[in-house]
Design a protein around this motif. Structure first.
Motif, PDB file in Angstrom:
ATOM      1  N   GLN A  80       0.828  -1.201   0.000  1.00 48.96           N
ATOM      2  CA  GLN A  80       0.000   0.000   0.000  1.00 48.96           C
ATOM      3  C   GLN A  80       0.864   1.254   0.000  1.00 48.96           C
ATOM      4  O   GLN A  80       0.599   2.206  -0.750  1.00 48.96           O
ATOM      5  N   LEU A  81       1.895   1.274   0.826  1.00 50.70           N
ATOM      6  CA  LEU A  81       2.743   2.464   0.914  1.00 50.70           C
ATOM      7  C   LEU A  81       3.529   2.689  -0.370  1.00 50.70           C
ATOM      8  O   LEU A  81       3.781   3.837  -0.757  1.00 50.70           O
ATOM      9  N   ARG A  82       3.919   1.613  -1.045  1.00 47.59           N
ATOM     10  CA  ARG A  82       4.594   1.787  -2.338  1.00 47.59           C
ATOM     11  C   ARG A  82       3.651   2.417  -3.355  1.00 47.59           C
ATOM     12  O   ARG A  82       4.034   3.297  -4.132  1.00 47.59           O
ATOM     13  N   THR A  83       2.400   1.980  -3.334  1.00 50.09           N
ATOM     14  CA  THR A  83       1.395   2.553  -4.240  1.00 50.09           C
ATOM     15  C   THR A  83       1.166   4.029  -3.940  1.00 50.09           C
ATOM     16  O   THR A  83       1.130   4.872  -4.850  1.00 50.09           O
ATOM     17  N   LEU A  84       1.033   4.350  -2.651  1.00 51.48           N
ATOM     18  CA  LEU A  84       0.772   5.732  -2.260  1.00 51.48           C
ATOM     19  C   LEU A  84       1.997   6.616  -2.488  1.00 51.48           C
ATOM     20  O   LEU A  84       1.854   7.828  -2.688  1.00 51.48           O
ATOM     21  N   GLY A  85       3.193   6.026  -2.454  1.00 54.73           N
ATOM     22  CA  GLY A  85       4.405   6.803  -2.695  1.00 54.73           C
ATOM     23  C   GLY A  85       4.412   7.431  -4.074  1.00 54.73           C
ATOM     24  O   GLY A  85       4.810   8.593  -4.246  1.00 54.73           O
ATOM     25  N   VAL A  86       3.959   6.675  -5.082  1.00 52.80           N
ATOM     26  CA  VAL A  86       3.886   7.209  -6.448  1.00 52.80           C
ATOM     27  C   VAL A  86       2.901   8.373  -6.492  1.00 52.80           C
ATOM     28  O   VAL A  86       3.172   9.430  -7.086  1.00 52.80           O
ATOM     29  N   PHE A  87       1.750   8.209  -5.851  1.00 60.99           N
ATOM     30  CA  PHE A  87       0.732   9.263  -5.820  1.00 60.99           C
ATOM     31  C   PHE A  87       1.280  10.518  -5.139  1.00 60.99           C
ATOM     32  O   PHE A  87       1.055  11.641  -5.596  1.00 60.99           O
ATOM     33  N   ALA A  88       2.019  10.334  -4.032  1.00 57.11           N
ATOM     34  CA  ALA A  88       2.561  11.475  -3.290  1.00 57.11           C
ATOM     35  C   ALA A  88       3.542  12.276  -4.131  1.00 57.11           C
ATOM     36  O   ALA A  88       3.563  13.514  -4.075  1.00 57.11           O
ATOM     37  N   VAL A  89       4.349  11.583  -4.924  1.00 56.94           N
ATOM     38  CA  VAL A  89       5.314  12.280  -5.782  1.00 56.94           C
ATOM     39  C   VAL A  89       4.593  13.130  -6.832  1.00 56.94           C
ATOM     40  O   VAL A  89       4.986  14.268  -7.119  1.00 56.94           O
ATOM     41  N   VAL A  90       3.515  12.602  -7.398  1.00 59.80           N
ATOM     42  CA  VAL A  90       2.734  13.353  -8.390  1.00 59.80           C
ATOM     43  C   VAL A  90       2.158  14.626  -7.764  1.00 59.80           C
ATOM     44  O   VAL A  90       2.249  15.721  -8.334  1.00 59.80           O
ATOM     45  N   VAL A  91       1.565  14.496  -6.570  1.00 55.37           N
ATOM     46  CA  VAL A  91       0.974  15.658  -5.893  1.00 55.37           C
ATOM     47  C   VAL A  91       2.058  16.666  -5.530  1.00 55.37           C
ATOM     48  O   VAL A  91       1.830  17.881  -5.575  1.00 55.37           O
TER      49      VAL A  91
END
Length: 803
Positions: A80-91
């Motif tokens: 889950q955290l790996r998935t959210l890490g990509v999203f965080a970089v985009v934001v």
């Protein structure tokens, strides 16, 4: 006390001057001390970790089960955290594009967005990491109540108290990390950016809120899909206990308790802490000048100290009626000491006149009659008292010893339909009382501001910081619940804890259900106070943007007048989004639970030896189903939370966007409390029947309450608590985009085409996400679900998998 604010004209409403506050040497020292207090909280957490891990782990069988739960929880959370890490970089990069006064602010906002996200994720991960190691120790402590042959019997009360102390101090670790990291992050921003801190803090709050929402939704889907599937097949169809090792979903259920209730809720409460501080500091800069950048940090710093006292004070006594008595004692002791220390800080730090506040440029505030110390103390007291009242009110509607839950239990004598109806009516009624309490608190703080709207809003924010003084103990109460639940599961699966020891764990689990409901009630209270304060920050952002582009305050799309049709539409849309978000979350649980049900049925059918223990279930397959589904279902609710404010703001204007936020706050408050209390009451009604009331385990009444509990599972642990970060995310997104909306509507680069394009893209993303989500079937065999079910070696031979 001053009377209510007079009606504001539109020009007054959008003409609030900003204060250019800087940190004096004295305030810088205070903020440094506050940072040291935050670090001390992390030190106390390390001490508590050592105390918890020093306890015994029980038998080899218990250790093996605990290891399986640890492995599943780590695997899910890491993915889950790996998935959210990509999203965080985009934001991170998107935030760089939004308007700010300087590039330093833009960079700081984006950097602290990542820090807020990291702290939120770390709080959740640490909560899960310790919980999966504490649960087996709580079970081992309870096992001492039933010693092996030849061993001396131990006092049952002492055993119960030891088990409870381990579980609660596990929660204390999470509580200390929550308040420590939240306070440390905010203090660092204030030290580095001083007057620019509020703008940078918007990023910090958004990072914490976004990650918390994703962890809350994802963890909630995982845990409730496994729980519902395990109950429907195990309890209802096979007639075996909840955590029987023959049920293939039991490991997934215990994993879910940790990734949902521990990791998800810990991140949720951390973001509540962070966002409330953000709102208080943004408004404090305007209302109290230089002091407004330090005092909002001073109050929760006091809460850190009193939380330490409260956590160690939760030491059960022989005279206690139940475990809740000890927990209540720690909570109220912490609250009372907080109020006393805040009173001392107020009179030692703040001046007796508004004219003596340094750095305030608003002449209305500088010339305001009254004593700022009175406003600060009463506002903080309102928040502390609100936490205590919510705690008692929620306990009344969810404790097994109180009439509401007993009435739900009695309704089981007439079947599952009346159980469901009784729980829904209880939730609806309790939501009204909680909403009234929160509303009165907001209005009471509002009245403190007299004729100044900024002082009134700052008072609301200070009430939020007052509530934060109890957060350390509140987080400990929340984590106590899933640890106790897991301990009971490990004990039942291993078969090594029986008799009095098993009853000790059952009693702790019932107390845990109540503490979880209480923390959800207080979490939504913090959400409303923070959202109300952020609403004031939103209005201030509009005023600043309007002055910069020389727009007329009377423009229709700038007005917040609710009588305007476009604003009324915005309010309705805000309320509707809460319903849609809740529906999507509950439906996601339903779909995933359907896959779990089919998989568990398949294993019982194809492996008849499971029932007589000659064959072992394949636990990993159910864990895999829940993991894949939870990660797949994250996107739609998250996109809705971020894109809906963008769509409303760029299509209908900032006035309609403000109304949208008001609609979401009002509806979200009622919906969150309704879902949490209904679910908690159904769960404890089931516990009541399992304790021997109305026929006990295996009776028709028991089956009815199990069905009620499965309905309540996604209510209380998925949709309900996820509304809390939803409100904060939408408020912060609105706050961030408001200057851009004004600029592209009335500035030199105004462009109707650009606004329309942004609106169309945002609406398109929402519609597409919902459409994709709805295309997934609700049972195995529908499109998109067959491949999710773990298949045997020969799929064609399995009638549960239909192409």
């Amino acid at each position: 006390m001053a009377g209510p604010l007079p009606p504001l004209q539109q020009d007054q409403f959008l003409s609030l001057p900003l204060a250019a506050a800087e940190l004096t040497t004295g305030n810088r020292v205070i903020v440094l001390i506050i940072g040291a207090v935050a670090l001390a909280a992390l030190g106390v957490a390390v001490v508590l970790v050592r105390q918890v891990l020093a306890a015994g782990e029980g038998t080899e069988s218990m250790k093996k089960i605990a290891a399986a739960v640890q492995e599943g929880a780590n695997a899910y959370l890491s993915r889950q955290l790996r998935t959210l890490g990509v999203f965080a970089v985009v934001v991170f990069f998107l935030l760089m594009l939004l308007p700010a006064d300087t590039w330093s602010q833009r960079i700081g906002r984006s950097v602290f967005f990542l820090i807020g996200a990291l702290f939120s994720a770390a709080t959740g991960y640490i909560g899960m990491w310790l919980a999966v190691r504490s649960n087996v120790r709580v079970a081992a402590a309870a096992r001492e109540a039933t010693p092996a042959e030849g061993e001396p019997a131990k006092d049952l009360t002492d055993v119960s108290h030891r088990a409870m102390r381990i579980a609660f101090r596990t929660g204390g670790v999470v509580g200390m990390f929550t308040v420590g990291l939240g306070l440390l992050g905010a203090a660092c921003v204030v030290l580095v950016y001083a007057a620019d801190a509020p703008k940078v803090l918007e990023g910090f709050g958004l990072g914490a809120a976004l990650i918390a929402m994703f962890m809350r939704v994802g963890g909630g889907i995982f845990t409730k899909a496994a729980d519902v599937g395990a109950d429907l097949v195990g309890k209802v169809e096979q007639g075996i206990p909840e955590d029987d090792p023959r049920n293939a979903a039991t490991i997934a259920d215990n994993v879910g308790d940790n990734v949902g209730d521990c990791a998800g809720m810990a991140a949720d409460l951390f973001e509540s802490y962070a966002v409330t501080l953000v709102a208080a500091l943004i408004l404090g800069k305007v209302a109290f000048g230089d002091a407004g950048l330090a005092f909002p940090l001073l109050v929760p710093a006091i809460g850190v100290v009193t939380a330490m006292i409260g956590i160690f004070a939760v030491s059960p006594r022989r005279s206690d009626r139940s475990g809740m008595t000890a927990i209540n004692r720690g909570f109220f002791l912490s609250a009372v000491i907080s109020l006393v220390l805040v009173a001392g800080a107020v009179f030692a730090y703040l001046p007796s006149s508004y004219a003596d506040l340094e750095g305030v440029t608003d002449t209305a505030i500088a010339g305001h009659e009254g004593d700022p110390r009175f406003l600060a103390l009463v506002a903080v007291a309102i928040g502390i008292v609100l936490a205590a009242l919510i705690q008692q009110l929620t306990g009344y509607f969810t404790e097994t010893s109180r009439r509401p839950v007993r009435d739900v239990g009695k309704s089981s004598l007439t079947g599952p339909a009346t159980v469901v109806l009784a729980g829904i009516s209880l939730g609806l009624e309790s939501a009204v009382y909680s909403a009234v309490l929160i509303g009165l608190s907001v209005y009471g703080a509002f009245l403190l501001g007299g004729t100044s709207i900024m002082l009134a809003l700052f008072a609301v924010a200070l009430a939020g910081t007052g509530l934060l003084t109890t957060v350390g103990v509140i987080v400990a109460m929340d984590t106590f619940g899933p640890v106790s639940d897991n301990a009971q599961g490990i004990a039942e699966m291993s078969g090594d804890v029986e008799g009095a020891g098993a009853q000790v764990l059952t009693d702790l689990d019932a107390v845990g259900n109540t503490t979880k409901a209480i923390t959800k009630g207080i979490a939504i209270a913090t959400a409303v106070l923070a959202a109300a304060a952020l609403f004031g920050s939103y209005r201030d952002a509009i005023a600043t943007a309007v002055s910069e582009v020389n727009a007329k305050a009377g423009e229709m799309n700038l007005s917040l007048d609710i009588s305007q049709p476009n604003n009324l539409v915005g309010l309705v849309l805000g309320a509707a989004v809460v319903f849609l978000f809740s529906g999507l979350a509950i439906n996601a649980v339903s779909r995933s639970a359907g896959a779990v049900v089919f998989e568990v049925r398949r294993q019982f059918r194809e492996k008849p030896g499971i029932m007589d223990y000659t064959e072992k279930p394949e636990y990993g397959r159910v864990v895999d189903i829940c993991t894949k589904d939870a990660l797949r279902e994250l996107a739609t609710p998250g996109l809705l939370a971020v894109m809906a404010p963008i769509a409303v703001g760029f299509s209908l204007g900032v006035g309609a966007l403000g109304s949208y936020l008001a609609g979401a706050i009002g509806t979200g408050t009622l919906m969150a409390v309704f879902l949490a209390n209904s679910g908690g009451a159904w769960d404890n009604a089931k516990k009541l029947v399992e304790d021997g009331h109305h026929g006990g385990k295996g009776s028709e009444a028991h089956e009815a309450t199990v069905i009620g509990d499965t309905v309540g599972d996604p209510f209380k642990d998925t949709a309900g608590p996820a509304i809390n970060p939803l409100l904060k995310v939408m408020n912060l997104v609105a706050l961030l985009i408001a200057p851009a909306v004004v600029q592209f509507s009335y500035g030199d680069d105004a462009s109707a085409g650009l606004r329309a394009a942004v609106s169309v893209v945002a609406v398109g993303v929402i519609v597409g996400a919902v459409y994709v989500s709805k295309r997934r079937g609700i049972a195995v065999g529908d499109e998109g679900n067959a491949e999710r079910t773990a298949k045997p070696a020969d799929p064609a031979s399995d009638p549960a998998v239909v192409s």
